[in-house]
Design a protein around this motif. Structure first.
Motif, PDB file in Angstrom:
ATOM      1  N   THR A  78     -14.891  -4.713  27.254  1.00 29.53           N
ATOM      2  CA  THR A  78     -14.046  -5.724  28.129  1.00 29.53           C
ATOM      3  C   THR A  78     -13.796  -6.655  26.984  1.00 29.53           C
ATOM      4  OG1 THR A  78     -16.188  -7.513  28.274  1.00 29.53           O
ATOM      5  CG2 THR A  78     -15.379  -5.676  30.007  1.00 29.53           C
ATOM      6  N   LYS A  79     -14.227  -6.720  25.678  1.00 28.41           N
ATOM      7  CA  LYS A  79     -13.602  -8.013  24.724  1.00 28.41           C
ATOM      8  C   LYS A  79     -12.775  -7.253  23.534  1.00 28.41           C
ATOM      9  CE  LYS A  79     -16.091 -11.448  23.600  1.00 28.41           C
ATOM     10  NZ  LYS A  79     -17.302 -12.272  22.990  1.00 28.41           N
ATOM     11  N   ALA A  80     -12.606  -5.928  23.777  1.00 24.49           N
ATOM     12  CA  ALA A  80     -11.844  -5.047  22.708  1.00 24.49           C
ATOM     13  C   ALA A  80     -10.441  -5.356  23.068  1.00 24.49           C
ATOM     14  CB  ALA A  80     -12.012  -3.605  22.789  1.00 24.49           C
ATOM     15  N   THR A  81      -9.555  -6.017  22.109  1.00 32.72           N
ATOM     16  CA  THR A  81      -8.175  -6.465  22.186  1.00 32.72           C
ATOM     17  C   THR A  81      -7.314  -5.446  21.516  1.00 32.72           C
ATOM     18  OG1 THR A  81      -8.554  -7.928  20.575  1.00 32.72           O
ATOM     19  CG2 THR A  81      -8.840  -8.853  22.484  1.00 32.72           C
ATOM     20  N   SER A  82      -7.710  -4.310  21.088  1.00 32.30           N
ATOM     21  CA  SER A  82      -6.834  -3.569  20.235  1.00 32.30           C
ATOM     22  C   SER A  82      -7.387  -2.199  20.380  1.00 32.30           C
ATOM     23  CB  SER A  82      -6.695  -3.972  18.768  1.00 32.30           C
ATOM     24  OG  SER A  82      -7.989  -3.833  18.013  1.00 32.30           O
ATOM     25  N   LEU A  83      -6.657  -1.070  20.057  1.00 33.79           N
ATOM     26  CA  LEU A  83      -7.181   0.202  19.908  1.00 33.79           C
ATOM     27  C   LEU A  83      -8.066   0.278  18.864  1.00 33.79           C
ATOM     28  CD1 LEU A  83      -6.895   3.243  20.786  1.00 33.79           C
ATOM     29  CD2 LEU A  83      -4.998   3.454  19.261  1.00 33.79           C
ATOM     30  N   LYS A  84      -7.966  -0.311  17.851  1.00 33.93           N
ATOM     31  CA  LYS A  84      -9.012  -0.188  16.593  1.00 33.93           C
ATOM     32  C   LYS A  84     -10.335  -0.692  17.253  1.00 33.93           C
ATOM     33  CE  LYS A  84     -10.149  -1.926  12.015  1.00 33.93           C
ATOM     34  NZ  LYS A  84     -11.388  -2.742  12.393  1.00 33.93           N
ATOM     35  N   GLN A  85     -10.372  -1.855  18.111  1.00 37.03           N
ATOM     36  CA  GLN A  85     -11.734  -2.281  18.523  1.00 37.03           C
ATOM     37  C   GLN A  85     -12.033  -1.339  19.753  1.00 37.03           C
ATOM     38  OE1 GLN A  85     -10.918  -6.299  19.636  1.00 37.03           O
ATOM     39  NE2 GLN A  85     -10.467  -7.180  17.719  1.00 37.03           N
TER      40      GLN A  85
ATOM     41  N   ALA B  29      -5.155  -6.096  26.002  1.00 38.80           N
ATOM     42  CA  ALA B  29      -5.423  -4.655  26.279  1.00 38.80           C
ATOM     43  C   ALA B  29      -6.146  -4.528  27.717  1.00 38.80           C
ATOM     44  CB  ALA B  29      -6.401  -4.298  25.080  1.00 38.80           C
ATOM     45  N   GLY B  30      -5.867  -3.263  27.992  1.00 39.39           N
ATOM     46  CA  GLY B  30      -6.313  -3.064  29.421  1.00 39.39           C
ATOM     47  C   GLY B  30      -7.082  -1.253  29.394  1.00 39.39           C
ATOM     48  N   TRP B  31      -8.147  -1.209  30.292  1.00 35.24           N
ATOM     49  CA  TRP B  31      -8.952   0.108  30.348  1.00 35.24           C
ATOM     50  C   TRP B  31      -8.914   0.410  31.684  1.00 35.24           C
ATOM     51  CZ3 TRP B  31     -10.200  -4.828  29.278  1.00 35.24           C
ATOM     52  CH2 TRP B  31     -11.408  -5.251  30.103  1.00 35.24           C
ATOM     53  N   MET B  32      -8.935   1.708  31.900  1.00 36.13           N
ATOM     54  CA  MET B  32      -9.086   2.490  33.267  1.00 36.13           C
ATOM     55  C   MET B  32      -9.675   3.888  33.087  1.00 36.13           C
ATOM     56  SD  MET B  32      -8.359   2.939  36.335  1.00 36.13           S
ATOM     57  CE  MET B  32      -8.976   4.644  37.138  1.00 36.13           C
ATOM     58  N   HIS B  33     -10.785   3.866  33.881  1.00 34.82           N
ATOM     59  CA  HIS B  33     -11.667   4.894  33.999  1.00 34.82           C
ATOM     60  C   HIS B  33     -11.450   6.155  34.994  1.00 34.82           C
ATOM     61  CE1 HIS B  33     -14.072   3.104  30.821  1.00 34.82           C
ATOM     62  NE2 HIS B  33     -14.620   2.169  31.597  1.00 34.82           N
TER      63      HIS B  33
ATOM     64  N   MET C 222     -13.350 -13.406  34.412  1.00 34.74           N
ATOM     65  CA  MET C 222     -14.389 -14.051  33.419  1.00 34.74           C
ATOM     66  C   MET C 222     -14.009 -14.579  32.165  1.00 34.74           C
ATOM     67  SD  MET C 222     -17.110 -10.986  33.231  1.00 34.74           S
ATOM     68  CE  MET C 222     -18.362 -11.901  32.555  1.00 34.74           C
ATOM     69  N   THR C 223     -14.098 -15.839  31.641  1.00 34.66           N
ATOM     70  CA  THR C 223     -13.638 -16.210  30.385  1.00 34.66           C
ATOM     71  C   THR C 223     -14.612 -17.137  29.760  1.00 34.66           C
ATOM     72  OG1 THR C 223     -12.495 -18.218  31.199  1.00 34.66           O
ATOM     73  CG2 THR C 223     -11.225 -16.116  31.370  1.00 34.66           C
ATOM     74  N   SER C 224     -14.616 -17.144  28.297  1.00 28.06           N
ATOM     75  CA  SER C 224     -15.422 -18.058  27.526  1.00 28.06           C
ATOM     76  C   SER C 224     -14.731 -18.482  26.564  1.00 28.06           C
ATOM     77  CB  SER C 224     -16.698 -17.242  27.479  1.00 28.06           C
ATOM     78  OG  SER C 224     -16.706 -16.397  26.357  1.00 28.06           O
ATOM     79  N   ALA C 225     -15.490 -19.389  25.892  1.00 23.58           N
ATOM     80  CA  ALA C 225     -14.915 -19.741  24.491  1.00 23.58           C
ATOM     81  C   ALA C 225     -15.422 -19.138  23.362  1.00 23.58           C
ATOM     82  CB  ALA C 225     -15.422 -21.333  24.139  1.00 23.58           C
ATOM     83  N   GLU C 226     -15.979 -17.699  23.789  1.00 26.62           N
ATOM     84  CA  GLU C 226     -16.572 -16.973  22.629  1.00 26.62           C
ATOM     85  C   GLU C 226     -15.527 -15.741  22.581  1.00 26.62           C
ATOM     86  OE1 GLU C 226     -21.314 -18.050  22.231  1.00 26.62           O
ATOM     87  OE2 GLU C 226     -20.609 -16.188  23.590  1.00 26.62           O
ATOM     88  N   GLY C 227     -14.355 -15.712  23.260  1.00 21.91           N
ATOM     89  CA  GLY C 227     -13.389 -14.849  23.246  1.00 21.91           C
ATOM     90  C   GLY C 227     -13.325 -13.776  24.361  1.00 21.91           C
ATOM     91  N   LEU C 228     -14.062 -14.018  25.499  1.00 25.22           N
ATOM     92  CA  LEU C 228     -13.959 -13.387  26.739  1.00 25.22           C
ATOM     93  C   LEU C 228     -13.068 -13.814  27.719  1.00 25.22           C
ATOM     94  CD1 LEU C 228     -15.494 -11.086  28.277  1.00 25.22           C
ATOM     95  CD2 LEU C 228     -16.921 -13.147  29.265  1.00 25.22           C
ATOM     96  N   ASN C 229     -12.043 -12.789  28.032  1.00 28.30           N
ATOM     97  CA  ASN C 229     -11.114 -13.317  28.900  1.00 28.30           C
ATOM     98  C   ASN C 229     -10.713 -11.744  29.740  1.00 28.30           C
ATOM     99  OD1 ASN C 229      -8.978 -14.457  30.381  1.00 28.30           O
ATOM    100  ND2 ASN C 229      -7.805 -14.837  28.651  1.00 28.30           N
TER     101      ASN C 229
END
Length: 722
Positions: A347-354, A250-254, A223-230
């Protein structure tokens, strides 16, 4: 003149006609494009995040609306409206926390941006139903935005599911009769591994995403958008956020966590001064909360009957059972707005800080998180919802809820949790075990944390992961994939020596020396690795399953694998030998010989679209080499025989598997999902990934728009004919 006269006659304050519901939804659909790739996976693009949510949930409904509806019937506590009496008690359990009126209030108080997403979610499902009259919902003919709050966390079993239905029924039914409620005893969990640049061949971070869930539990979308979602990855049916996956950076696994953050508080009953029912809390008597709940139940003739209950609540939470003359309340996280916010923002966090900023919401209660990003950061994060408690009490059991010292005292801060941020070892992992060895042996000291931080301890995958990670440098994406399918079963390294010793100690004249000579020889000569052609694996699994059942029976402590292995290895010699005799007899009964190739009996089959399908030995199936994770294999396939079958069929284990490398040019990923993404047997994507799944053969993921376009099979807007 006529036109002018008409205009003159029109009221000056006339308003343009409002669009109909269908016109409004169709206009919304015009802002969305869905591209289906060669595996049928939907790549959804919208102008706004809300547009992307609209299109993503519409695409999910195309893939398998019945699973979406079932998830929300379950989450809303309305499954009995479809399934009848058998779902009554699970509905009551759910409704102890899920109150439609309260969810509507919480929806109204949600941040505006989150309400827009919930509105889009409901619109997407309603537009699907409006444009697919052939879809016949069992109950939910219309979705409301607030309903999204009933299912705000994407794990396979939410906190509410930990409440035992049997004593709940005994309490609220007024009868002592036992409920016929099945317990699922198969191991559930996942593997997550993050590799830092110092351990990768390319100098890029790598991430293994390997959830072990029931098959077909999640769809796969981008899912992608012009608001930064990808974002790309696995999404639990009916939810509007990618639960396990990756974005451009970035990626995440639970993985399911052994954290104890669900507590049971027993209170002593007392009468208030005015005669009302109350309970003791310190030197006071507090009023017992009472809440009426009505549940509609489908009858055999198709009509709906209503069952009404008066449920009890203390300050700790809903009352779930009576025990020893006291009432027991169950305390869990109950903040669906923050949970949904954290799930989507992740899902929109692109860094560890975020990611850490999102984690500060502290609304993830059930899952550990493995993380990697393009800057080279890796991390293991413990669940963030961790109540502060008095260390003098053992919260792993029932505590005295009438003692004020046991009450929750706020939440731990994120930095006080057993997290691993950029560990020196260059890797982080979790395989549903304690976090202490998560970056190598000794990477965290358990004694520095409260006992409630983990109650699961060790399992044989712990040893397997450590052996692979501590001994390897120069990981590639293919190397990480190979590690995920490494064929070792280290659990048998612990279990088989006791069996061999028992056999070797048999007197020379004991009949079992001759009877078990060949089975023992086969097992002694086995390299303890899985394969489709292994005969020893089938015998070892049958023997170990027999031992496991005897070691634990109905006893399921939280650390059942740790306890189970301890009990099996310390069992008397005759128990090991009798279990082997039983295993030989059972295999011979089923297959005519105790020597049978594992792949001949361990099978993947998808022959209908039912949520609980019926297996059939006469229908096509596919050989699978990897066994249950219980014996230490990282790749998991939880299988058993079923009524009318001799072969073993898998129902959970590896579901969505992905390996992602975060390069400067964007993520490079490969993935596979169990069977296929579509729930209709007539679809070409019902089982088109089945063979690749069984072989551990991951497929390149089209993520970049150019790659998506190159693999496009269909491009359309919601509502258009395909």
């Amino acid at each position: 003149m006529i036109l002018l006269a008409a205009l003159a006659a029109a009221p000056l304050d006339a308003k343009p006609a409002q669009p109909t519901e269908q016109q409004r939804l169709a206009a919304r659909a015009s802002a969305v494009t869905i591209t289906r790739d060669r595996l049928g996976i939907a790549h959804v693009r919208g102008t706004t995040d809300a547009d992307a949510v609209f299109g993503m949930i519409y695409a999910q409904a195309e893939d398998d609306f019945p699973r979406i509806e079932t998830n929300y019937l379950t989450s809303l506590g309305r499954l009995a409206e479809a399934d009848g009496e058998k779902a009554l008690w699970s509905d009551l359990r759910q409704r102890l926390w899920i109150d439609p009126a309260e969810l509507q209030t919480r929806y109204g108080a949600s941040p505006a941006w989150l309400r827009r997403l919930m509105d889009a979610w409901a619109d997407g499902l309603n537009f699907y139903l409006a444009t697919h009259p052939g879809t016949r919902p069992r109950v939910l003919t219309r979705f409301e935005p607030w309903m999204a709050l009933a299912f705000s966390e994407g794990s396979i079993g939410g906190d509410i599911s930990y409440v035992d239905l049997e004593p709940l029924k005994a309490l609220y039914d007024g009868k002592a009769a036992r409920a016929a409620l099945a317990r699922d005893e198969a191991p559930q969990g996942s593997n997550g591994i993050a590799i830092a640049p110092k351990r990768s061949a390319s100098g890029n971070a790598l991430l293994l995403i390997n959830p072990h869930t029931s098959f077909f539990f999640r769809d796969v979308v981008q899912m992608t958008s012009a608001e930064g979602l990808n974002a790309y990855g696995a999404v639990t049916w009916g939810q509007f956020f990618i639960y396990q996956g990756f974005n451009a950076r970035a990626g995440w696994m639970h993985t399911s966590s052994g954290l104890d953050n669900r507590d049971e508080f027993a209170v002593r009953l007392a009468r208030m001064a005015d005669g009302r029912l109350g309970y003791r809390f310190g030197g006071d008597v507090r009023p017992m909360g009472m809440k009426p709940i009505s549940i509609r139940v489908r009858q055999a003739d198709g009509t709906l009957a209503t069952r009404s209950f008066t449920t009890l609540h203390t300050m700790h939470g809903p009352v779930i059972r009576s025990e020893g003359g006291r009432l027991v309340s169950f305390a869990i996280m109950d903040n669906p707005v923050k949970a949904l916010e954290q799930s989507f923002r992740r899902t929109k966090a692109t860094s560890l800080k975020q990611l850490m900023e999102v984690s500060a919401l502290r609304a993830n209660s059930s899952n550990n998180t493995l993380f990697a990003d393009a800057a080279g950061n890796i991390a293991y994060l413990h669940p963030q919802f961790v109540p502060l408690r008095d260390h003098r009490f053992d919260y792993r059991g029932v505590v005295d809820g009438s003692d004020p010292r046991t009450a929750w005292r706020g939440l731990h801060t994120v930095d006080s949790l057993p997290n691993l941020i950029n560990p020196p070892s260059g890797f982080a992992f979790n395989v549903n075990d304690a976090p202490w060895p998560g970056a190598g042996k000794g990477s965290l000291e358990a004694r520095r944390f409260p006992a409630y931080m983990d109650q699961w301890g060790w399992n044989p995958r712990t040893d397997h992961a450590l052996a692979l990670l501590e001994g390897t440098h120069g990981f590639t994406a293919e190397g990480l994939r190979a590690a995920a399918y490494d064929t070792a079963n280290p659990g048998f390294d612990k279990l088989l020596p006791a069996l061999f010793a028992a056999y070797d100690r048999l007197p020379r004249g004991d009949r079992r020396r001759r009877a078990l000579a060949e089975p023992i020889a086969l097992l002694k000569g086995w390299d303890r690795r899985w394969s489709k052609d292994s005969e020893a694996l089938g015998l070892a699994v049958q023997w170990a399953e027999t031992m496991w059942a005897q070691a634990l029976g109905s006893d399921r402590p939280p650390n059942d694998e740790e306890v189970g292995y301890q009990r099996m290895t310390s069992a008397p010699a005759h128990v090991h030998l009798t279990a082997l005799e039983q295993a030989v007899a059972r295999l011979t009964e089923l297959y005519g010989s105790w020597r049978v190739k594992w792949g001949d009996i361990n099978r993947f089959q998808r022959n209908d679209g039912a949520i609980e399908q019926t297996f059939d030995d006469r229908k096509p199936s596919i050989a699978v080499g990897f066994p249950s994770a219980r014996w230490g294999s990282l790749a998991a396939f939880e299988a058993s025989t079923y009524p009318g079958t001799r072969k073993r069929y898998g129902v959970r284990g590896n579901s969505f598997v992905a390996v992602v490398e975060f390069t400067a040019q964007g993520p490079r990923a490969m993935a596979v999902t169990a069977g296929g993404v579509h729930g209709n047997p007539a679809s070409p994507h019902f089982a088109d990934q089945a063979q690749a799944y069984a072989d551990g053969r991951l497929q390149p993921v089209p993520f970049d728009p150019r790659d998506v376009a190159a693999q496009a099979v269909a491009v359309y807007r919601p509502g258009e004919r395909r």
